[in-house]
Design a protein around this motif. Sequence first.
Motif, PDB file in Angstrom:
ATOM      1  N   VAL A 132     -11.950   2.409   3.059  1.00  8.51           N
ATOM      2  CA  VAL A 132     -11.849   1.983   1.654  1.00  8.51           C
ATOM      3  C   VAL A 132     -10.846   2.916   0.972  1.00  8.51           C
ATOM      4  O   VAL A 132     -11.041   4.128   0.938  1.00  8.51           O
ATOM      5  CB  VAL A 132     -13.203   2.034   0.940  1.00  8.51           C
ATOM      6  N   PHE A 133      -9.763   2.334   0.418  1.00  7.34           N
ATOM      7  CA  PHE A 133      -8.728   3.092  -0.285  1.00  7.34           C
ATOM      8  C   PHE A 133      -8.737   2.678  -1.753  1.00  7.34           C
ATOM      9  O   PHE A 133      -8.530   1.501  -2.080  1.00  7.34           O
ATOM     10  CB  PHE A 133      -7.335   2.813   0.310  1.00  7.34           C
ATOM     11  N   CYS A 134      -8.991   3.630  -2.628  1.00  4.29           N
ATOM     12  CA  CYS A 134      -9.045   3.345  -4.068  1.00  4.29           C
ATOM     13  C   CYS A 134      -7.668   3.527  -4.706  1.00  4.29           C
ATOM     14  O   CYS A 134      -6.908   4.376  -4.298  1.00  4.29           O
ATOM     15  CB  CYS A 134     -10.062   4.259  -4.753  1.00  4.29           C
ATOM     16  N   VAL A 153      -8.663  -2.100  -4.980  1.00  2.98           N
ATOM     17  CA  VAL A 153      -9.326  -1.374  -3.897  1.00  2.98           C
ATOM     18  C   VAL A 153      -9.082  -2.119  -2.593  1.00  2.98           C
ATOM     19  O   VAL A 153      -9.443  -3.303  -2.462  1.00  2.98           O
ATOM     20  CB  VAL A 153     -10.833  -1.230  -4.166  1.00  2.98           C
ATOM     21  N   ILE A 154      -8.473  -1.423  -1.635  1.00  2.00           N
ATOM     22  CA  ILE A 154      -8.166  -2.019  -0.329  1.00  2.00           C
ATOM     23  C   ILE A 154      -9.249  -1.623   0.665  1.00  2.00           C
ATOM     24  O   ILE A 154      -9.583  -0.444   0.796  1.00  2.00           O
ATOM     25  CB  ILE A 154      -6.792  -1.558   0.166  1.00  2.00           C
ATOM     26  N   ASN A 161      -7.046   9.615  -0.296  1.00  2.00           N
ATOM     27  CA  ASN A 161      -8.108   9.344  -1.278  1.00  2.00           C
ATOM     28  C   ASN A 161      -8.975   8.156  -0.858  1.00  2.00           C
ATOM     29  O   ASN A 161      -9.388   7.337  -1.686  1.00  2.00           O
ATOM     30  CB  ASN A 161      -7.512   9.071  -2.668  1.00  2.00           C
ATOM     31  N   GLY A 162      -9.232   8.090   0.438  1.00  2.00           N
ATOM     32  CA  GLY A 162     -10.067   7.018   0.967  1.00  2.00           C
ATOM     33  C   GLY A 162     -11.301   7.560   1.642  1.00  2.00           C
ATOM     34  O   GLY A 162     -11.523   8.768   1.734  1.00  2.00           O
ATOM     35  N   PHE A 199       0.858  -1.193   0.000  1.00  2.00           N
ATOM     36  CA  PHE A 199       0.000   0.000   0.000  1.00  2.00           C
ATOM     37  C   PHE A 199       0.890   1.237   0.000  1.00  2.00           C
ATOM     38  O   PHE A 199       1.735   1.397   0.880  1.00  2.00           O
ATOM     39  CB  PHE A 199      -0.914  -0.023   1.231  1.00  2.00           C
ATOM     40  N   LEU A 200       0.722   2.113  -1.005  1.00  2.00           N
ATOM     41  CA  LEU A 200       1.487   3.358  -1.082  1.00  2.00           C
ATOM     42  C   LEU A 200       0.802   4.402  -0.203  1.00  2.00           C
ATOM     43  O   LEU A 200      -0.310   4.842  -0.499  1.00  2.00           O
ATOM     44  CB  LEU A 200       1.567   3.849  -2.537  1.00  2.00           C
ATOM     45  N   CYS A 201       1.462   4.806   0.866  1.00  2.00           N
ATOM     46  CA  CYS A 201       0.819   5.691   1.842  1.00  2.00           C
ATOM     47  C   CYS A 201       1.886   6.395   2.667  1.00  2.00           C
ATOM     48  O   CYS A 201       3.087   6.259   2.423  1.00  2.00           O
ATOM     49  CB  CYS A 201      -0.097   4.871   2.748  1.00  2.00           C
ATOM     50  N   ARG A 202       1.394   7.147   3.658  1.00  2.00           N
ATOM     51  CA  ARG A 202       2.270   7.745   4.664  1.00  2.00           C
ATOM     52  C   ARG A 202       2.235   6.813   5.881  1.00  2.00           C
ATOM     53  O   ARG A 202       1.242   6.794   6.626  1.00  2.00           O
ATOM     54  CB  ARG A 202       1.797   9.153   5.033  1.00  2.00           C
TER      55      ARG A 202
END
Length: 433
Positions: free
Chosen positions: A431-433, A360-361, A413-414, A325-328
């Motif tokens: 929900v993360f698109c 979609v996670i 963007n969730g 998952f690309l995130c902070r």
Amino acid sequence: MILRHFGTIRGQILAIVAGSSVLTFLLFLLLLFIPGGPPSPPWPWQTTYRVAGVVQMLRATPVDQRARLLDSTQGLGLGIKLVPAATAVPCAGSSLNARDLQTALQAELGQGQPVSAHACGADERPAIQVLVPMGDSTLEVRTARIEHEPPRLSFPFFGALLFLCVGVTALSAWAAWRVVRPLRRLSDQAEAFGRDIVVAPIQEEGPLEIRRAAHAFNLMQERITASIEGRTRMLAAVSHDLRTPLTRMRLQLETDRKEISREKLIRDISLLQTMVSSALAYLSSSSQTEKKEWLDLGALLSTLCDDYEDAGAHIAYEGPLHLPFLCRPEAIQRVMCNLIDNALGFAAHVTVNATVEDGVITVEVADDGPGIAPERLKDVIEPFFRLDPSRSDRPGSVGLGLSIVNDIVQAHNGTLTLSNRVPHGLIARLVFC
């Protein structure tokens, strides 16, 4: 005053348009007068039509009748005669009128017809000799001494040119007004927003670029207003909640007791730290200073559940062990910890579930607690909202946990949604698109 006017956009546009109109006017007049410019009517067109007419009639007339035809075409300032081709001697001079007449005759008779025009004489206004080959003979035409006629500058000519310049200037002034008016409104609104934060949005009008600027300004107003209102409410809520532990600590210190309850002081200090930490976390949740990087979300959730289970909580993780998952990372870890802490605060058992489908996670944190009234599911996400402010089972809560979660999720963007379980409990779904 004039210099100040030309410092505005409208003044600069009008100055550019007016300057270009005057320059066009002067350049047009200059082209009419300078040598080498376009031939001015009627020269050489009247002479051209006469010579071309004679040439065309001679071509259609038998050779023995051409002399009689030439006698009838004499006059009107032209000397026309047929001479043997061998005796046709061109004049040695050249002039602007001769070149104009030769160009016009070639255009009228066709480029295939050899036509030459020469100036005869050395004075300022020489006569012009035109030579047109016609078989064994050459048609020689001599014009009278003529002068290059000046342009016919009449009132209609100047009126049309002046109307053109005035029309262009008027339309440019209207266009400048169309551009400047929304810009002036935008500047006035920006100045008013600096004095009063609560300002109505401005109308988005004018050219596309200005409409985009107005739209961006309206969004900026909304964001700044919401940010200031949120921080004002946070300061009010935190200030109100800080009074209770501070009052208790002060009473303990001001009483005449010889022994001060150390445990109570430590508990109040911990309560103060929790409140301040919640406020600081809310303030930093929207900063987005942390860079994005790839995180194994499945490993993170599994590790968090194991840590909470080691601490005595009844919690389980269901889902893939590896979930890129690309995130902070720090922000996402804060989200998961807040959701798990909220669930464990009101339930005995918690289940964390993660799935991925078509990129979609979805992450769900479900508990078996009392749940939330359906009409309050959206309210609890708002900052500083607490279902029961008077309860003491979770001291230090200022109603910012779910607000922090929602801000961080939206920055990725969730979406965050809350729903009740059957027969009881609550599900927090990310929900993360």
